[in-house]
Design a protein around this motif. Structure first.
Motif, PDB file in Angstrom:
ATOM      1  N   VAL A 165      37.124  23.027 -12.903  1.00 22.50           N
ATOM      2  CA  VAL A 165      36.836  22.905 -11.472  1.00 22.50           C
ATOM      3  C   VAL A 165      35.894  21.748 -11.203  1.00 22.50           C
ATOM      4  N   GLN A 166      36.189  21.014 -10.124  1.00 22.43           N
ATOM      5  CA  GLN A 166      35.376  19.877  -9.703  1.00 22.43           C
ATOM      6  C   GLN A 166      34.832  20.183  -8.309  1.00 22.43           C
ATOM      7  N   THR A 167      34.401  19.169  -7.627  1.00 19.38           N
ATOM      8  CA  THR A 167      34.209  19.246  -6.183  1.00 19.38           C
ATOM      9  C   THR A 167      35.001  18.053  -5.638  1.00 19.38           C
ATOM     10  N   PRO A 168      35.420  18.043  -4.392  1.00 21.63           N
ATOM     11  CA  PRO A 168      34.997  18.907  -3.290  1.00 21.63           C
ATOM     12  C   PRO A 168      35.471  20.361  -3.406  1.00 21.63           C
ATOM     13  N   GLN A 169      34.639  21.223  -2.820  1.00 20.07           N
ATOM     14  CA  GLN A 169      34.993  22.616  -2.590  1.00 20.07           C
ATOM     15  C   GLN A 169      34.793  22.813  -1.082  1.00 20.07           C
ATOM     16  N   VAL A 170      35.836  23.276  -0.423  1.00 20.53           N
ATOM     17  CA  VAL A 170      35.793  23.364   1.046  1.00 20.53           C
ATOM     18  C   VAL A 170      35.990  24.806   1.496  1.00 20.53           C
ATOM     19  N   PHE A 171      35.177  25.221   2.466  1.00 23.10           N
ATOM     20  CA  PHE A 171      35.208  26.608   2.930  1.00 23.10           C
ATOM     21  C   PHE A 171      35.045  26.683   4.443  1.00 23.10           C
ATOM     22  N   ARG A 172      35.588  27.754   5.003  1.00 27.02           N
ATOM     23  CA  ARG A 172      35.236  28.036   6.390  1.00 27.02           C
ATOM     24  C   ARG A 172      33.733  28.311   6.413  1.00 27.02           C
ATOM     25  N   TYR A 173      33.045  27.723   7.352  1.00 25.90           N
ATOM     26  CA  TYR A 173      31.574  27.823   7.380  1.00 25.90           C
ATOM     27  C   TYR A 173      31.103  29.284   7.362  1.00 25.90           C
ATOM     28  N   SER A 174      31.680  30.091   8.235  1.00 21.37           N
ATOM     29  CA  SER A 174      31.233  31.492   8.357  1.00 21.37           C
ATOM     30  C   SER A 174      31.425  32.247   7.046  1.00 21.37           C
ATOM     31  N   LEU A 175      32.513  31.914   6.341  1.00 22.24           N
ATOM     32  CA  LEU A 175      32.826  32.559   5.069  1.00 22.24           C
ATOM     33  C   LEU A 175      31.802  32.201   3.996  1.00 22.24           C
ATOM     34  N   LEU A 176      31.499  30.908   3.877  1.00 20.70           N
ATOM     35  CA  LEU A 176      30.551  30.484   2.836  1.00 20.70           C
ATOM     36  C   LEU A 176      29.153  31.020   3.129  1.00 20.70           C
ATOM     37  N   MET A 177      28.797  31.038   4.407  1.00 21.08           N
ATOM     38  CA  MET A 177      27.488  31.567   4.794  1.00 21.08           C
ATOM     39  C   MET A 177      27.389  33.048   4.408  1.00 21.08           C
ATOM     40  N   ARG A 178      28.468  33.785   4.673  1.00 17.95           N
ATOM     41  CA  ARG A 178      28.498  35.213   4.345  1.00 17.95           C
ATOM     42  C   ARG A 178      28.336  35.411   2.835  1.00 17.95           C
ATOM     43  N   ALA A 179      29.024  34.570   2.045  1.00 15.16           N
ATOM     44  CA  ALA A 179      28.955  34.668   0.588  1.00 15.16           C
ATOM     45  C   ALA A 179      27.536  34.374   0.086  1.00 15.16           C
ATOM     46  N   HIS A 180      26.928  33.336   0.653  1.00 12.52           N
ATOM     47  CA  HIS A 180      25.561  32.976   0.242  1.00 12.52           C
ATOM     48  C   HIS A 180      24.564  34.080   0.588  1.00 12.52           C
ATOM     49  N   VAL A 197      32.120  32.935  -3.282  1.00 13.65           N
ATOM     50  CA  VAL A 197      33.148  33.379  -2.348  1.00 13.65           C
ATOM     51  C   VAL A 197      34.077  34.395  -3.045  1.00 13.65           C
ATOM     52  N   GLU A 198      34.384  34.141  -4.335  1.00 10.90           N
ATOM     53  CA  GLU A 198      35.211  35.073  -5.101  1.00 10.90           C
ATOM     54  C   GLU A 198      34.543  36.449  -5.162  1.00 10.90           C
ATOM     55  N   ARG A 199      33.214  36.447  -5.272  1.00 16.80           N
ATOM     56  CA  ARG A 199      32.464  37.705  -5.377  1.00 16.80           C
ATOM     57  C   ARG A 199      32.605  38.595  -4.150  1.00 16.80           C
ATOM     58  N   ILE A 200      32.833  37.959  -2.973  1.00 15.88           N
ATOM     59  CA  ILE A 200      32.999  38.797  -1.778  1.00 15.88           C
ATOM     60  C   ILE A 200      34.485  39.057  -1.513  1.00 15.88           C
ATOM     61  N   GLY A 201      35.308  38.841  -2.550  1.00 18.31           N
ATOM     62  CA  GLY A 201      36.711  39.252  -2.484  1.00 18.31           C
ATOM     63  C   GLY A 201      37.667  38.275  -1.822  1.00 18.31           C
ATOM     64  N   VAL A 202      37.240  37.024  -1.659  1.00 16.76           N
ATOM     65  CA  VAL A 202      38.125  36.032  -1.033  1.00 16.76           C
ATOM     66  C   VAL A 202      38.836  35.231  -2.127  1.00 16.76           C
ATOM     67  N   ARG A 203      40.130  34.983  -1.926  1.00 21.27           N
ATOM     68  CA  ARG A 203      40.883  34.212  -2.908  1.00 21.27           C
ATOM     69  C   ARG A 203      40.741  32.725  -2.617  1.00 21.27           C
ATOM     70  N   VAL A 204      40.584  31.968  -3.684  1.00 21.75           N
ATOM     71  CA  VAL A 204      40.324  30.529  -3.556  1.00 21.75           C
ATOM     72  C   VAL A 204      41.547  29.746  -4.034  1.00 21.75           C
ATOM     73  N   LYS A 205      41.981  28.798  -3.232  1.00 22.41           N
ATOM     74  CA  LYS A 205      43.142  27.975  -3.584  1.00 22.41           C
ATOM     75  C   LYS A 205      42.702  26.773  -4.424  1.00 22.41           C
ATOM     76  N   VAL A 206      43.445  26.493  -5.493  1.00 21.02           N
ATOM     77  CA  VAL A 206      43.129  25.339  -6.337  1.00 21.02           C
ATOM     78  C   VAL A 206      44.042  24.165  -5.969  1.00 21.02           C
TER      79      VAL A 206
END
Length: 235
Positions: A165-180, A197-206
């Motif tokens: 995994v590299q970056t960029p990593q892009v998220f909906r703002y509200s989602l990433l804030m919730r995860a943090h 984000v994975e920890r709060i049950g959201v699937r991440v696209k590669v």
């Protein structure tokens, strides 16, 4: 609808202690061809033409060095430099707190990955718009072994399923804030935002990144970085 309709803020963690470098200069401020690595990274992000703002997170007390790198980058994007925290995720969180309320998506990108392409940035953004969370990554070319505390091999996972995994990593703002916020409560430390984000049950696209999207973490990386830079200049 194009990226223009969305308000995208880049958060650039560049608060690393850079302990793997011998000198006093931290890796994000090491110079390539007379310009700090961080300046190249900011330029690459701005060149995507997708960002409304950039928030650069630097070690506390080094804001002026960060601002120098920003002015040397000469980017045409609204940008500010803010102090980071103890861990990488604390730095990203500090950046999230500074994002404008109308931010739809946040793009997290390492300050020490100066060669990210416009194509990879846009592809990751597109995937995140669809899935809510997307990361750039490349298929692993080495065979990976999982070992125990005695360094004895536990297993050899199938390489076909492994991505670096590299970056960029892009998220909906509200989602990433919730995860943090969720991990702050439980004092969990992760090495990348996708893991939170994975920890709060959201699937991440590669999304397929690039092997050129090098992370400059030690002095051995500098000659390779200079080589990539020269190739780009004379392309």
């Amino acid at each position: 609808h194009g990226t223009s309709a969305m308000h995208i803020t880049a958060i650039v963690p560049a608060a690393g202690k850079g302990s793997r470098f011998a000198g006093a200069v931290k890796k994000q401020f090491i110079e390539l061809n007379g310009l700090p690595v961080l300046s190249y990274t900011l330029r690459a992000l701005a060149a995507s033409d997708a960002l409304a703002a950039m928030i650069i997170v630097v070690p506390p007390g080094e804001e002026s060095i960060g601002r120098d790198a920003l002015s040397l980058a000469r980017v045409d994007v609204e940008a500010e430099v803010v102090p980071g925290g103890q861990e990488r995720q604390d730095s990203v969180y500090n950046g999230l707190l500074r994002a404008k309320p109308d931010t739809d998506m946040v793009l997290i990108h390492d300050g020490v990955r100066p060669f990210v392409s416009r194509e990879v940035i846009l592809a990751t953004l597109e995937a995140a718009k669809e899935w809510g969370a997307a990361v750039a990554a490349v298929p692993v070319t080495d065979t990976i072994k999982r070992v125990d505390a005695d360094r004895l091999v536990v297993e050899t996972p199938d390489r076909g399923q492994l991505w670096a995994v590299q970056t960029p990593q892009v998220f909906r703002y509200s989602l990433l804030m919730r995860a943090h916020l969720a991990v702050r409560e439980h004092e969990i430390i992760a090495t990348d935002d996708a893991a939170l984000v994975e920890r709060i049950g959201v699937r991440v696209k590669v999304v397929t990144g690039s092997y050129e999207n090098l992370k400059i973490t030690s002095e051995e990386d500098v000659p390779l970085a200079e080589l990539i830079l020269r190739r780009r200049l004379y392309r």
